[in-house]
Design a protein around this motif. Sequence first.
Motif, PDB file in Angstrom:
ATOM      1  N   PHE A  56       0.710  -1.354  -0.007  1.00 42.25           N
ATOM      2  CA  PHE A  56      -0.159  -0.137   0.013  1.00 42.25           C
ATOM      3  C   PHE A  56       0.786   1.144  -0.083  1.00 42.25           C
ATOM      4  CE2 PHE A  56      -2.826  -3.078   2.046  1.00 42.25           C
ATOM      5  CZ  PHE A  56      -4.180  -3.159   1.091  1.00 42.25           C
ATOM      6  N   ALA A  57       2.176   1.276  -0.162  1.00 43.55           N
ATOM      7  CA  ALA A  57       3.003   2.328  -0.340  1.00 43.55           C
ATOM      8  C   ALA A  57       2.930   3.164   0.943  1.00 43.55           C
ATOM      9  CB  ALA A  57       2.790   3.111  -1.513  1.00 43.55           C
ATOM     10  N   GLN A  58       2.829   2.442   2.301  1.00 43.29           N
ATOM     11  CA  GLN A  58       2.750   3.356   3.597  1.00 43.29           C
ATOM     12  C   GLN A  58       4.171   2.925   4.181  1.00 43.29           C
ATOM     13  OE1 GLN A  58       0.455   5.146   4.510  1.00 43.29           O
ATOM     14  NE2 GLN A  58      -0.513   4.677   2.629  1.00 43.29           N
ATOM     15  N   VAL A  59       5.024   3.908   3.929  1.00 46.39           N
ATOM     16  CA  VAL A  59       6.389   3.658   4.386  1.00 46.39           C
ATOM     17  C   VAL A  59       6.539   3.384   5.968  1.00 46.39           C
ATOM     18  CG1 VAL A  59       8.693   4.826   4.932  1.00 46.39           C
ATOM     19  CG2 VAL A  59       7.391   4.981   2.700  1.00 46.39           C
ATOM     20  N   TRP A  60       5.533   4.147   6.753  1.00 46.82           N
ATOM     21  CA  TRP A  60       5.446   4.126   8.252  1.00 46.82           C
ATOM     22  C   TRP A  60       4.916   2.537   8.560  1.00 46.82           C
ATOM     23  CZ3 TRP A  60       1.047   2.545  10.582  1.00 46.82           C
ATOM     24  CH2 TRP A  60      -0.124   2.552   9.858  1.00 46.82           C
ATOM     25  N   LEU A  61       4.194   1.966   8.006  1.00 48.94           N
ATOM     26  CA  LEU A  61       3.759   0.580   8.162  1.00 48.94           C
ATOM     27  C   LEU A  61       4.913  -0.332   8.001  1.00 48.94           C
ATOM     28  CD1 LEU A  61       1.337  -1.007   8.999  1.00 48.94           C
ATOM     29  CD2 LEU A  61       0.668  -1.354   6.580  1.00 48.94           C
ATOM     30  N   PHE A  62       5.724  -0.329   6.776  1.00 49.12           N
ATOM     31  CA  PHE A  62       6.938  -0.879   6.655  1.00 49.12           C
ATOM     32  C   PHE A  62       7.785  -1.067   7.958  1.00 49.12           C
ATOM     33  CE2 PHE A  62      11.272  -1.252   5.134  1.00 49.12           C
ATOM     34  CZ  PHE A  62      11.151  -2.459   4.663  1.00 49.12           C
ATOM     35  N   TRP A  63       8.167   0.101   8.441  1.00 51.01           N
ATOM     36  CA  TRP A  63       9.080   0.125   9.378  1.00 51.01           C
ATOM     37  C   TRP A  63       8.372  -0.340  10.655  1.00 51.01           C
ATOM     38  CZ3 TRP A  63      13.548   0.299   8.386  1.00 51.01           C
ATOM     39  CH2 TRP A  63      14.299   0.799   7.242  1.00 51.01           C
ATOM     40  N   VAL A  64       7.116  -0.094  10.832  1.00 49.46           N
ATOM     41  CA  VAL A  64       6.628  -0.817  11.969  1.00 49.46           C
ATOM     42  C   VAL A  64       6.929  -2.173  12.207  1.00 49.46           C
ATOM     43  CG1 VAL A  64       4.073  -1.232  13.125  1.00 49.46           C
ATOM     44  CG2 VAL A  64       4.934   1.055  12.345  1.00 49.46           C
ATOM     45  N   GLY A  65       6.651  -2.799  10.980  1.00 42.08           N
ATOM     46  CA  GLY A  65       6.786  -4.180  10.695  1.00 42.08           C
ATOM     47  C   GLY A  65       8.299  -4.543  11.021  1.00 42.08           C
ATOM     48  N   ILE A  66       9.094  -3.821  10.456  1.00 41.96           N
ATOM     49  CA  ILE A  66      10.634  -3.969  10.806  1.00 41.96           C
ATOM     50  C   ILE A  66      11.036  -3.972  12.248  1.00 41.96           C
ATOM     51  CG2 ILE A  66      12.974  -3.104  10.339  1.00 41.96           C
ATOM     52  CD1 ILE A  66      11.436  -4.973   7.897  1.00 41.96           C
ATOM     53  N   GLY A  67      10.371  -2.882  12.984  1.00 42.25           N
ATOM     54  CA  GLY A  67      10.606  -2.709  14.383  1.00 42.25           C
ATOM     55  C   GLY A  67      10.036  -3.812  15.226  1.00 42.25           C
ATOM     56  N   LEU A  68       8.927  -4.252  14.650  1.00 41.34           N
ATOM     57  CA  LEU A  68       8.269  -5.405  15.495  1.00 41.34           C
ATOM     58  C   LEU A  68       8.928  -6.705  15.282  1.00 41.34           C
ATOM     59  CD1 LEU A  68       4.320  -4.811  14.913  1.00 41.34           C
ATOM     60  CD2 LEU A  68       5.643  -4.822  17.118  1.00 41.34           C
ATOM     61  N   LEU A  69       9.809  -6.831  14.036  1.00 40.09           N
ATOM     62  CA  LEU A  69      10.680  -7.979  13.881  1.00 40.09           C
ATOM     63  C   LEU A  69      11.523  -7.974  14.801  1.00 40.09           C
ATOM     64  CD1 LEU A  69      11.551 -10.271  12.151  1.00 40.09           C
ATOM     65  CD2 LEU A  69      12.436  -8.733  10.505  1.00 40.09           C
TER      66      LEU A  69
END
Length: 101
Positions: A56-69
């Motif tokens: 969905f081209a949501q950069v913040w959501l991508f980084w939330v996923g990486i942070g949760l990882l």
Amino acid sequence: MADDTLAHRAQNATTTEAMHLPPTAAPTNHGKTLAAWFTTYGVVITFVIAGLGVLFAQVWLFWVGIGLLALVLVGGKVLQSAGHGQGGDKTRARQARTGGH
């Protein structure tokens, strides 16, 4: 055709390879521990979150996923250190209670 005569077998003795077995039997839980399940499901969920961020081209959501990882990986290591991993005290106690599984 192979030469299977007595003379050939006498000149070419067969050697048996020595087997080096581990000193103890492998754990019977096959890696199905609390730490392993937590880490596996956590990594899958966080990659789905990060993937949705890319989709969905949501950069913040991508980084939330990486942070949760990162949090999931640290949490899995903490569970392993607390004895819930392969060969841990709590895993062996659960194996003893449930008959090795």
